[in-house]
Design an enzyme around this catalytic site. Sequence first.
Site, PDB file in Angstrom:
ATOM      1  N   LEU A 390      24.044 -17.935  -1.369  1.00 15.92           N
ATOM      2  CA  LEU A 390      24.881 -18.856  -2.123  1.00 15.92           C
ATOM      3  C   LEU A 390      25.059 -18.285  -3.522  1.00 15.92           C
ATOM      4  CD1 LEU A 390      23.376 -22.351  -1.182  1.00 15.92           C
ATOM      5  CD2 LEU A 390      25.413 -21.271  -0.234  1.00 15.92           C
ATOM      6  N   ASP A 391      26.234 -18.512  -4.105  1.00 18.18           N
ATOM      7  CA  ASP A 391      26.477 -18.056  -5.476  1.00 18.18           C
ATOM      8  C   ASP A 391      25.461 -18.670  -6.432  1.00 18.18           C
ATOM      9  OD1 ASP A 391      28.694 -16.746  -4.551  1.00 18.18           O
ATOM     10  OD2 ASP A 391      30.133 -18.228  -5.270  1.00 18.18           O
ATOM     11  N   LEU A 392      25.245 -17.998  -7.549  1.00 17.43           N
ATOM     12  CA  LEU A 392      24.365 -18.509  -8.590  1.00 17.43           C
ATOM     13  C   LEU A 392      24.737 -19.941  -8.973  1.00 17.43           C
ATOM     14  CD1 LEU A 392      22.283 -17.966 -10.972  1.00 17.43           C
ATOM     15  CD2 LEU A 392      24.299 -17.309 -12.302  1.00 17.43           C
ATOM     16  N   THR A 394      26.351 -22.191  -7.241  1.00 12.84           N
ATOM     17  CA  THR A 394      26.458 -23.116  -6.111  1.00 12.84           C
ATOM     18  C   THR A 394      25.071 -23.622  -5.723  1.00 12.84           C
ATOM     19  OG1 THR A 394      28.367 -21.877  -5.285  1.00 12.84           O
ATOM     20  CG2 THR A 394      27.294 -23.371  -3.747  1.00 12.84           C
TER      21      THR A 394
END
Length: 543
Positions: A390-392, A394
């Site tokens: 997951l993105d930082l 998110t």
Amino acid sequence: MFVTYFDPQPRADDWPARLGSPFDPGVPHPLATRAAEHLKERLRAGDPLPAAEFQGTHRGKMFGVLVVADGDGRVGYLRGFSGMVAGTWQAHGFVGPLFDPEGRDAVWPAGQAELMAFERRLDELATGPDVSARRSELAALEAVHTVAATERAARRHRRHDERRRMAATNPGERQAALDRLARESRADGAAHRSQRAAHEAIAQALRALEEERAAVKQQRIARSCELLEQLMDGYRIPSARGDVRSLRALFAPETPPGGAGDCAAPKLFGHALREGLRPLALAEFWWGTPPVTGGRHEGVYYPSCRGKCGPVLGHMLDGLAVDPAPLFGGDRIAPEEPRTVFEDPWLIVVDKPLGLLSVPGRSGLLRDSVLTRLRLRFPGATGPMIVHRLDLDTSGLLLTAKDAATHAALQRQFFRRQIDKRYVAWLEGPVAGERGRIELALRVDLDDRPRQIHDPVHGKSAVTEWHVIERAGARTRVALFPRTGRTHQLRLHAAHPLGLAAPIVGDRLYGRPDERLMLHAEALAFSHPHTGQRMEIVRPAPF
């Protein structure tokens, strides 16, 4: 006159304590915002540039303002734009480029004419009359050869049959017939050789034209490189310490990327440093039609790109009191995070908080991550552990494995698209329709990592399904179902004009910064690699 002075002048305590980092995606300083909004009003009114220049079939571009103080302590701002406007590098009221226009004019027009001559010759050698005539002649000859080959084969079979029937004839008749058939065979062979020679002559002529085309192409490349080096040497990049360097020197040993030195921020700082003005605050924004690659919206503020502007601005600001560039992922996260949502002997599902990396950063500066923390909690775990990322920015459900075999089995499910993920997001703007499917190929923006852009030619396939959950004023709450797993897929699919045309609230890369990115992975469904049970885990969004 390039400085537009504020009226009334700001008070001294309204000045920023130090220059903000050009790479900070946060809200610009109030003075820079004041200047930028004034410039937007003028652009909207078509003063001094026609508004139509940035709308419709025309593409928008980045504009910038730099708040400065002169030697008398008066505060105003400079205006700049990236690249060219209406075919020119200079426009009334805007700072000029970092290169000497007269020096470029002494090199570029003649060089451009040379390159265009190369292009014309390449077109002639690819599709010109001579080449077309040769190809048509060759095609016609091949058609004739095909018919002739069929007829020769028929005659050869007939001769073979005749020779087989001669056994019953008398020797004199048989020899005469054999002589006749031999003459016919030799005639066919001579005709075939003549046809092959004619074919080879045309083919040789085409090969010669192709060899010439390859040579011209190499000449064009060499000349283009020479001109590029001459143009890059024309850039004189000053620093606050008084050190002036060339564009090539700043990127050495690499070649500067296209457009380096032509963005709004370097132009603005270059003018300020040359004129002895003190830079106070910067703001850059997009104006006009969004780019086809996506990720830009009219009037929205964006930070300077790191790929093209990083080395340039790093040099120019040396000697000034500047805030450091933000290091995302370095915030302190509570030690109990990420919280475990599910665990058994083979796998773990955690709820990743906002601001925690999935894996350590590549630079080595950011070690804290979900992986780092799980390694400490489960010292007996083997294999890569992290199944997906997951993105930082998110939050939400993240699937991990305790052993290599389980990790490989779950990876296969992802590869076969047997794992279902559901995200929830608030979008900044209305969304047309109630549900749909987005297919926009994506790739990394090489000049501004980690941003992604839409590229239908070189991008990788990315598919997202969606439906509306709620509409509240100017915002829309949606459920997002990624069918592929590309970096920033949901963020760019939401923001792109060909997607939902509404960036996720708080998206500092593709929209506007806010308290947080309103994107959460709330549901995860997969088949357990060891029990075979279909599992669905849900963690509602905290917003």
